[in-house]
Design a protein around this motif. Sequence first.
Motif, PDB file in Angstrom:
ATOM      1  N   ILE A  92      24.744  51.607  40.583  1.00 54.24           N
ATOM      2  CA  ILE A  92      26.047  50.923  39.715  1.00 54.24           C
ATOM      3  C   ILE A  92      26.903  52.206  39.091  1.00 54.24           C
ATOM      4  O   ILE A  92      28.030  52.080  38.919  1.00 54.24           O
ATOM      5  CB  ILE A  92      25.411  49.654  39.050  1.00 54.24           C
ATOM      6  N   GLY A  93      25.995  53.255  38.924  1.00 55.37           N
ATOM      7  CA  GLY A  93      26.582  54.222  38.079  1.00 55.37           C
ATOM      8  C   GLY A  93      27.412  54.935  38.931  1.00 55.37           C
ATOM      9  O   GLY A  93      28.371  56.121  38.480  1.00 55.37           O
ATOM     10  N   ASN A  94      27.496  55.008  40.245  1.00 52.02           N
ATOM     11  CA  ASN A  94      28.362  55.805  41.077  1.00 52.02           C
ATOM     12  C   ASN A  94      29.752  54.966  41.439  1.00 52.02           C
ATOM     13  O   ASN A  94      30.368  55.425  42.083  1.00 52.02           O
ATOM     14  CB  ASN A  94      27.513  55.866  42.619  1.00 52.02           C
ATOM     15  N   LEU A  95      29.985  53.916  40.914  1.00 54.02           N
ATOM     16  CA  LEU A  95      31.055  53.091  41.062  1.00 54.02           C
ATOM     17  C   LEU A  95      32.037  53.058  39.965  1.00 54.02           C
ATOM     18  O   LEU A  95      31.492  53.487  38.840  1.00 54.02           O
ATOM     19  CB  LEU A  95      30.867  51.450  41.099  1.00 54.02           C
ATOM     20  N   ASP A  96      33.395  53.203  40.170  1.00 55.14           N
ATOM     21  CA  ASP A  96      34.409  53.317  39.229  1.00 55.14           C
ATOM     22  C   ASP A  96      34.712  51.850  38.626  1.00 55.14           C
ATOM     23  O   ASP A  96      34.137  50.910  39.188  1.00 55.14           O
ATOM     24  CB  ASP A  96      35.561  53.794  39.601  1.00 55.14           C
ATOM     25  N   SER A  97      35.373  51.760  37.552  1.00 56.60           N
ATOM     26  CA  SER A  97      35.662  50.714  36.966  1.00 56.60           C
ATOM     27  C   SER A  97      36.028  49.653  37.579  1.00 56.60           C
ATOM     28  O   SER A  97      35.502  48.196  37.783  1.00 56.60           O
ATOM     29  CB  SER A  97      36.495  50.768  35.577  1.00 56.60           C
ATOM     30  N   GLU A  98      37.081  49.845  38.666  1.00 61.28           N
ATOM     31  CA  GLU A  98      37.706  48.721  39.511  1.00 61.28           C
ATOM     32  C   GLU A  98      36.836  48.220  40.496  1.00 61.28           C
ATOM     33  O   GLU A  98      36.721  46.972  40.699  1.00 61.28           O
ATOM     34  CB  GLU A  98      39.000  49.461  40.432  1.00 61.28           C
ATOM     35  N   GLN A  99      35.766  48.997  41.272  1.00 59.84           N
ATOM     36  CA  GLN A  99      34.695  48.606  42.050  1.00 59.84           C
ATOM     37  C   GLN A  99      34.013  47.666  41.365  1.00 59.84           C
ATOM     38  O   GLN A  99      33.272  46.710  41.775  1.00 59.84           O
ATOM     39  CB  GLN A  99      34.011  49.594  42.620  1.00 59.84           C
ATOM     40  N   ILE A 100      33.549  48.162  40.007  1.00 54.70           N
ATOM     41  CA  ILE A 100      32.629  47.164  39.169  1.00 54.70           C
ATOM     42  C   ILE A 100      33.186  45.764  39.196  1.00 54.70           C
ATOM     43  O   ILE A 100      32.579  44.934  39.049  1.00 54.70           O
ATOM     44  CB  ILE A 100      32.263  47.869  37.925  1.00 54.70           C
ATOM     45  N   VAL A 101      34.374  45.727  38.599  1.00 50.47           N
ATOM     46  CA  VAL A 101      35.067  44.498  38.251  1.00 50.47           C
ATOM     47  C   VAL A 101      35.125  43.769  39.666  1.00 50.47           C
ATOM     48  O   VAL A 101      34.908  42.374  39.559  1.00 50.47           O
ATOM     49  CB  VAL A 101      36.491  44.513  37.929  1.00 50.47           C
ATOM     50  N   ARG A 102      35.313  44.562  40.834  1.00 54.23           N
ATOM     51  CA  ARG A 102      35.310  43.600  42.033  1.00 54.23           C
ATOM     52  C   ARG A 102      34.144  42.972  42.328  1.00 54.23           C
ATOM     53  O   ARG A 102      33.655  41.763  42.682  1.00 54.23           O
ATOM     54  CB  ARG A 102      35.812  44.329  43.344  1.00 54.23           C
ATOM     55  N   GLU A 103      32.688  43.523  41.807  1.00 55.14           N
ATOM     56  CA  GLU A 103      31.528  43.159  42.137  1.00 55.14           C
ATOM     57  C   GLU A 103      31.252  41.924  41.364  1.00 55.14           C
ATOM     58  O   GLU A 103      30.854  40.932  41.759  1.00 55.14           O
ATOM     59  CB  GLU A 103      30.447  44.319  42.017  1.00 55.14           C
ATOM     60  N   VAL A 104      31.495  42.036  40.069  1.00 59.01           N
ATOM     61  CA  VAL A 104      31.495  40.955  39.175  1.00 59.01           C
ATOM     62  C   VAL A 104      32.328  39.676  39.398  1.00 59.01           C
ATOM     63  O   VAL A 104      31.879  38.585  39.460  1.00 59.01           O
ATOM     64  CB  VAL A 104      31.718  41.622  37.742  1.00 59.01           C
ATOM     65  N   HIS A 105      33.449  39.921  40.008  1.00 58.72           N
ATOM     66  CA  HIS A 105      34.527  38.890  39.992  1.00 58.72           C
ATOM     67  C   HIS A 105      34.032  38.198  41.230  1.00 58.72           C
ATOM     68  O   HIS A 105      33.904  36.986  41.395  1.00 58.72           O
ATOM     69  CB  HIS A 105      35.744  39.403  40.362  1.00 58.72           C
ATOM     70  N   ARG A 106      33.612  38.941  42.472  1.00 60.72           N
ATOM     71  CA  ARG A 106      32.955  38.384  43.664  1.00 60.72           C
ATOM     72  C   ARG A 106      31.787  37.247  43.126  1.00 60.72           C
ATOM     73  O   ARG A 106      31.494  36.417  43.612  1.00 60.72           O
ATOM     74  CB  ARG A 106      32.511  39.320  44.619  1.00 60.72           C
ATOM     75  N   ASP A 107      30.637  37.944  42.261  1.00 58.66           N
ATOM     76  CA  ASP A 107      29.676  37.332  41.897  1.00 58.66           C
ATOM     77  C   ASP A 107      30.042  35.866  41.324  1.00 58.66           C
ATOM     78  O   ASP A 107      29.580  34.699  41.253  1.00 58.66           O
ATOM     79  CB  ASP A 107      28.527  37.893  41.061  1.00 58.66           C
TER      80      ASP A 107
END
Length: 486
Positions: free
Chosen positions: A382-397
């Motif tokens: 998770i530390g390798n992702l930027d903020s936009e990628q992290i938001v996409r992961e959480v929104h998808r979940d």
Amino acid sequence: MELLDTLIVGAGISGLSLAHALHKEATNPSSLKILVAESQGRVGGNITTVTAEGFLWEEGPNSFSPTPELMKLAVDVGLKQELIFADRKLPRFVYWQKKLQPVPMTPPAMIQSQLLSFPGKLRALFGALGFVAPAMGAGLSQQGNEETVSQFFRRHLGTEVMQRLVEPFVSGVYAGDPQQLSAAAAFGRVAKMADLGGGLMAGALLSARKRPKQVPADPNVPKTRPGELGSFKQGLKALPEAIAAKLGDRVKLNWHLTRLQRTQRETYIAVFSTPEGQQEVEARTVVLTTPAYVTADLLQPLQPEVSSALQAFTYPTVACVVLAYPHSDLKGKLVGFGNLIPRGQGIRTLGTIWTSSLFADRTPAGWHTLTSFIGGATDSEIGNLDSEQIVREVHRDLSRILLKPDVPQPKVLAVNVWKRAIPQYNLGHFDRLQQIDEGLKSLPGVYLCSNYVGGVALGDCVRRGFDRAREVGEYLQNKQSDTRSI
């Protein structure tokens, strides 16, 4: 150079609680010389309360269990009328096999629960009653006869309880890996119950009988009930800010400790980088409330063995993601504390706090705030992702668990990536603490007070601060007596 009685490094809740207790318990508070040095430009450490556009949210700890020490501290610093508590009857949920299942909190609820199968319930019941195989095996011997959280709960309550209840709790509280965490360190009270009674149920009964009688409650401290979670009307930051206000100019911000050295008269010189340039202070006692990796660097020149033990603590990366959705985007009304997700369910997020359900008046009308945590010891990528990628992961979940199909992107309130979040109480935890304690004997007057010792919750931090304050106070008294007798 003025000689301080106590230098406290770090103005998180541990350091501030310690400073408050020292000042309050001092025989002559006006003569006690304390300095609290904080490297950041604010107090509170990991407590991060933010307000914007009518929203109020937390990016670190989200609430506290109302322990006696924490409640007393809140009242002492004038926050009695600011305390708020969530409804303790709000359910907690676990996402299992594509459904949100309520966590059973009572024996009748356990019987009716669909989270566990009938064989799983029987296995848990027999284990709780004490029908438990002894801890043994070659693997355990290689671990120094110390069980992991996974081994302990599988042995006592079975695989289903471990996977569907304990594992998501471990992910939510420690962001940890149950196959690495020490059961005795991370679940000390439960492990002691098992040792005491042979089984968890018998151990709980025996522990209750041996528990000392409670001291009469302070009538000035509001009464609370088991299961309640607390905060303040303006968020958790109200507590550290109120303590700091009481301490006044004893708190210095943007003071970064660069070097600590011992003098021939058993005091310590601390060198700070500050906005006003380099500053040096001398103190009889020093309390380091900094994370283990920071403390390790500071103590390396003074005590390499302590430094080595501190370097062994791991801190996984965790992202706190705060998203807001219109009520119309949700599948239904959210009433509860939130949901946790066991690994293996195809969901990357560790868990989500239903913030607007927990505490009222923190979200504009028509909106719901969801605070999710992702990463941890089982997801280092998770530390390798930027903020936009992290938001996409959480929104998808969230779209799979709480949201209607095809809802638009949320209002992003915060993505706070804690590169080193929560210290892990992994196997060998007590050995590391013993090595630290032994090494500190060669540094009289130096104390450690951080969440890698004795619990990570806010209540643990306050209690630990109070305990260390007593130790520091006794040390200063003894030194004063020694000086007088010379």
